[in-house]
Enzyme design. Structure first.
Site, PDB file in Angstrom:
ATOM      1  N   CYS A  48     124.880  44.015 127.682  1.00 33.02           N
ATOM      2  CA  CYS A  48     125.528  43.570 128.882  1.00 33.02           C
ATOM      3  C   CYS A  48     127.014  42.780 128.914  1.00 33.02           C
ATOM      4  O   CYS A  48     127.382  42.715 127.444  1.00 33.02           O
ATOM      5  CB  CYS A  48     124.476  42.408 129.634  1.00 33.02           C
ATOM      6  SG  CYS A  48     124.669  40.832 128.582  1.00 33.02           S
ATOM      7  N   CYS A  51     127.459  39.944 126.350  1.00 41.21           N
ATOM      8  CA  CYS A  51     127.583  40.259 124.948  1.00 41.21           C
ATOM      9  C   CYS A  51     129.120  40.682 124.510  1.00 41.21           C
ATOM     10  O   CYS A  51     129.539  40.076 123.604  1.00 41.21           O
ATOM     11  CB  CYS A  51     126.557  41.371 124.851  1.00 41.21           C
ATOM     12  SG  CYS A  51     124.908  41.144 125.079  1.00 41.21           S
ATOM     13  N   ASP A 454     160.546  66.262 134.509  1.00 42.41           N
ATOM     14  CA  ASP A 454     161.794  67.203 133.821  1.00 42.41           C
ATOM     15  C   ASP A 454     161.747  68.400 134.383  1.00 42.41           C
ATOM     16  O   ASP A 454     160.546  68.910 134.759  1.00 42.41           O
ATOM     17  CB  ASP A 454     161.570  66.799 132.548  1.00 42.41           C
ATOM     18  CG  ASP A 454     162.268  67.485 131.519  1.00 42.41           C
ATOM     19  OD1 ASP A 454     163.574  67.286 131.721  1.00 42.41           O
ATOM     20  OD2 ASP A 454     161.949  68.200 130.740  1.00 42.41           O
ATOM     21  N   ASP A 633     159.017  66.244 128.390  1.00 39.52           N
ATOM     22  CA  ASP A 633     158.653  66.774 127.279  1.00 39.52           C
ATOM     23  C   ASP A 633     159.646  66.520 126.181  1.00 39.52           C
ATOM     24  O   ASP A 633     159.446  66.765 124.900  1.00 39.52           O
ATOM     25  CB  ASP A 633     158.390  68.375 127.168  1.00 39.52           C
ATOM     26  CG  ASP A 633     159.288  68.953 127.419  1.00 39.52           C
ATOM     27  OD1 ASP A 633     160.403  68.522 128.090  1.00 39.52           O
ATOM     28  OD2 ASP A 633     159.564  70.067 126.811  1.00 39.52           O
ATOM     29  N   ASP A 637     163.758  62.404 127.400  1.00 41.18           N
ATOM     30  CA  ASP A 637     162.663  61.878 128.302  1.00 41.18           C
ATOM     31  C   ASP A 637     161.800  60.621 127.949  1.00 41.18           C
ATOM     32  O   ASP A 637     161.065  60.105 128.730  1.00 41.18           O
ATOM     33  CB  ASP A 637     161.511  62.942 128.605  1.00 41.18           C
ATOM     34  CG  ASP A 637     162.274  64.186 129.340  1.00 41.18           C
ATOM     35  OD1 ASP A 637     163.063  63.968 130.372  1.00 41.18           O
ATOM     36  OD2 ASP A 637     161.962  65.395 129.008  1.00 41.18           O
TER      37      ASP A 637
END
Length: 739
Positions: A48, A51, A454, A633, A637
């Site tokens: 649970c 825990c 981009d 990419d 960026d």
């Protein structure tokens, strides 16, 4: 992120109880990154959210600890710290002292299967005993003591007790063992009140039988345990299924491979391959790890990596990835990196990393778990004292209400609310070519109001393609293209490669080849000197232009386009339809960026942007209240990706860009970005539903139990059902359809 032990060492999956006397048991599994160390371990016994909180709060007290996270769905403990790798053994012993078994991760672990088998055996014994006791109880229910007689009733009670007590002792072990381990380490978990309820019900029944009383609940106690075991078994199976995808992927990197050494072939374990090894991959055989083709041509089934069903043709110089399948001809390849560092292993590590993430909703569940133990035990005690003293109820009946209260209060539904959805959402996205790297990425993605794209390599293919040449004399169309392609064959420049690929006819003989800075590529054909160089008069609407020069005179001008991704417009329109503002931020010239924006229906464009300008633009948007997603990419960026609230990058991006991004998508399809957004929306909705279901259950069930309107049997069914309902609701993520 540091590498996971999951794919590093194929050591046995024995627990530390058997190993911890040896110094440095876990240090070989530790992955170092400078002064930082990281390890992923399997943790058994997590039942649970309480825990989870117990383990994490204990480890966070350690001075060297940087981060620790328990994932309930995957039964995984992830630890990061500063200092010696040998501290891993200390951390593991601390967790072991709390009563949770720690073991090294291994994809072939049978622990899940063993747990389900043990629960099944206990469930079978409880079910058989329950049926037997029910047969005995029928006369007790259908007759009165006047008809049956006191001696007969007591005999039936003793027979029921003789069946029930050994059954509870045997079939209740999953609860008892967990509770004892927790109490030994001076904390509690959900199995403590369950065990207490079972023991109290059985003990009270034995006492009543021995004293000739009528409050015997052997049938209820065994039936209660039977339904609790059903819930525990179904829960174990559901969570095992949720984590199965990563295990299936890793199994692709197990087995043997054929290594070519000193002109002889030898089968070795895939885990033993190292960079530079020569491997032979037969038809129908899986690629053992990432490798480069040295000899042969074949078709490769890359669906496991790219998500695309069409095989990819490979030849000398091409890269093949571990886990893909060779379809048509044998290949001789050189290993690029061992299987533990292969693309597929990294994919699993990204999944694990995402599953360990500490999202906002996970933190809410953790805080609620801290209240579980004092609240549930206080409620049960208050119910007993209230009914016994204030309500004037017999102690046996008051105790039964307290038992019901202990059983019905369920924190496990709350603990499963977030991680189950997270695991299944990450699995769904991976099957659709998307890798989620951070645990809160989907939560953040659900909140976006603005998307910044981009241009080059993100909205476009990122590869120049030859357009129609603009010639001085149209009679020289074919000839000039032939000359240009003959020169371009010898250059690796992207524009030269585009010209070479744009002409498939016969090449001319070229002599005197040279590449000169500022001049371009120069060669002699049929006694004339030709040059391929950047055009002095490029078309502003194109990506770039190259001129073919002969003896100082321009013969042709070749234009290049960077085509849009096939589904770029569809993706942008989908975001616009959701009311999300779309923007292009590009380092390209304004006319080029604006042309792309016009094609896609994007109304706001920022061109000629340097990396720091993209970064500042994001900052200004965020200051105005925008919640930003950045999709890019390139190296330029990376700062913007880091600044954005959440970021996405294609798998073709540079390593630094992929490392910065929260999510990485594979393949040529940009719609993966919108699919990720839809999945984020759906998974967030499921998490909220799970919280609502768990809260509604406890708000309704606990008062009913305290008021005495619920029996222990109904409480057991309700408690198990609440967890299963949350798990079942989480599996609705699989109903999500790809656009």
């Amino acid at each position: 992120m540091a590498q996971s032990a999951l794919s590093e060492h194929p050591t046995s999956d024995c627990s530390l109880n058997e190993q911890q006397t040896e110094e440095g048991t876990l240090s070989p599994y530790v992955v170092r990154d400078g002064e930082s160390c990281h390890i992923d371990l399997h943790i058994a016994g997590i039942r649970c959210a309480k825990c989870i909180w117990t383990v994490e709060s204990r480890l966070q007290k350690e001075p060297a600890m940087t981060e620790c996270r328990v994932n309930m769905s995957t039964s995984r403990l992830s630890i990061t710290w500063e200092g010696s790798p040998h501290l891993a053994d200390r951390f593991a012993r601390l967790v072991d002292d709390l009563g949770y078994k720690i073991s090294a991760l291994h994809p072939k672990s049978e622990e899940n299967h063993d747990e389900a088998s043990k629960l099944m055996r206990c469930m079978a014994v409880a079910g058989f005993s329950m049926g037997s006791i029910m047969l005995i109880s029928v006369p007790l229910w259908s007759s009165s003591i006047d008809i049956m007689g006191l001696a007969t009733r007591e005999m039936f009670h003793w027979i029921s007790g003789a069946i029930a007590v050994p059954t509870i002792a045997y079939a209740g072990r999953p609860f008892f063992n967990s509770a004892v381990a927790a109490l030994k380490s001076r904390h509690t978990n959900m199995d403590v009140p369950i065990s207490l309820a079972l023991i109290l019900a059985a003990a009270m029944s034995v006492y009543e039988t021995a004293t000739g009383g009528e409050h015997t609940y052997f049938d209820s106690a065994v039936m209660l345990m039977f339904f609790l075991l059903i819930g525990r078994w179904l829960d174990a199976k559901a969570r095992s299924k949720a984590r199965a995808h990563a295990t299936e992927l890793l199994s692709l990197l197990q087995g043997t491979a054929t290594v070519l050494k000193d002109n002889s072939k030898k089968r070795v374990m895939i885990s033993e391959l190292s960079a530079g090894d020569m491997v032979i991959i037969a038809v129908g055989e899986k690629v053992p790890t990432d490798a480069k083709v040295l000899q042969g041509r074949s078709d490769i089934d890359t669906s496991i990596v790219t998500g695309e069903s069409v095989p990819r043709h490979v030849g000398k110089g091409n890269t093949v990835f571990g886990g893909t399948v060779n379809l048509t001809a044998p290949l001789t390849c050189a290993v690029i990196q061992p299987s533990r560092d292969s693309l597929l292993a990294n994919v699993v590590r990204l999944m694990e990393q995402a599953e360990q993430g500490r999202a906002h909703y996970t933190r809410l569940a953790d805080k609620a778990a801290q209240l579980y133990t004092p609240v549930v035990h206080s409620l049960a005690l208050a119910a007993f004292l209230g009914w016994f003293f204030a309500g004037g109820m017999a102690w046996q009946e008051a105790l039964l209400i307290a038992i019901t209260t202990l059983i019905i209060t369920c924190p496990c539904a709350l603990g499963l609310a977030v991680p189950t959805v997270q695991v299944l959402a990450v699995e769904w996205l991976m099957k659709h070519g998307v890798l989620v790297k951070t645990g809160d990425a989907l939560e953040k993605l659900n909140r976006i109001t603005t998307v910044l794209f981009d241009k080059t390599g993100t909205l476009t293919q990122g590869k120049p393609k030859l357009g129609k040449p603009k010639l001085e004399d149209t009679d020289y169309d074919h000839k000039n293209l032939q000359i240009a392609a003959s020169l371009a064959d010898f250059s690796q420049h992207p524009l030269s490669r585009a010209i070479s690929q744009g002409y498939d006819g016969e090449r001319l003989n070229v002599t005197g080849l040279s590449e000169q800075a500022g001049v371009g590529f120069v060669g002699t054909i049929a006694g004339k000197i030709y040059q391929l160089r950047k055009s002095d008069h490029p078309n502003s609407r194109q990506q770039s232009s190259v001129s073919l020069i002969c003896d100082g005179q321009e013969q042709a001008q070749f234009h290049f386009t960077d085509e849009l991704r096939d589904d770029a417009a569809e993706t942008v329109n989908a975001f616009n339809a959701k009311g999300i503002h779309t923007i292009i931020v590009s380092g390209d010239h304004a006319p080029i960026a604006e042309a792309v924006a016009h094609q896609l229906g994007i109304k706001e464009t920022y061109a000629a942007m340097l990396p720091d300008q993209k970064f500042k633009l994001l900052q200004s948007l965020q200051e105005k209240g925008a919640y930003c997603l950045m999709v890019g990419d390139g190296l330029n960026d990376a700062p913007a990706l880091a600044q954005a609230h959440v970021s996405i990058s294609p798998s073709t991006a540079m390593d630094i860009t992929q490392n910065t991004a929260d999510i990485v998508f594979r393949g040529r399809s940009l719609k993966a970005v919108f699919s990720s957004y839809r999945c984020a929306q759906f998974s967030t909705r499921l998490i909220k539903q799970n919280f609502a279901l768990a809260a509604l259950y406890n708000c309704c069930a606990i008062p009913l139990a305290v008021m005495g309107y619920v029996t222990p049997l109904v409480a057991a069914v309700a408690m198990s059902s609440s967890s299963l309902i949350v798990i079942g609701n989480s599996f609705k993520i699989r109903l999500l359809k790809e656009d």
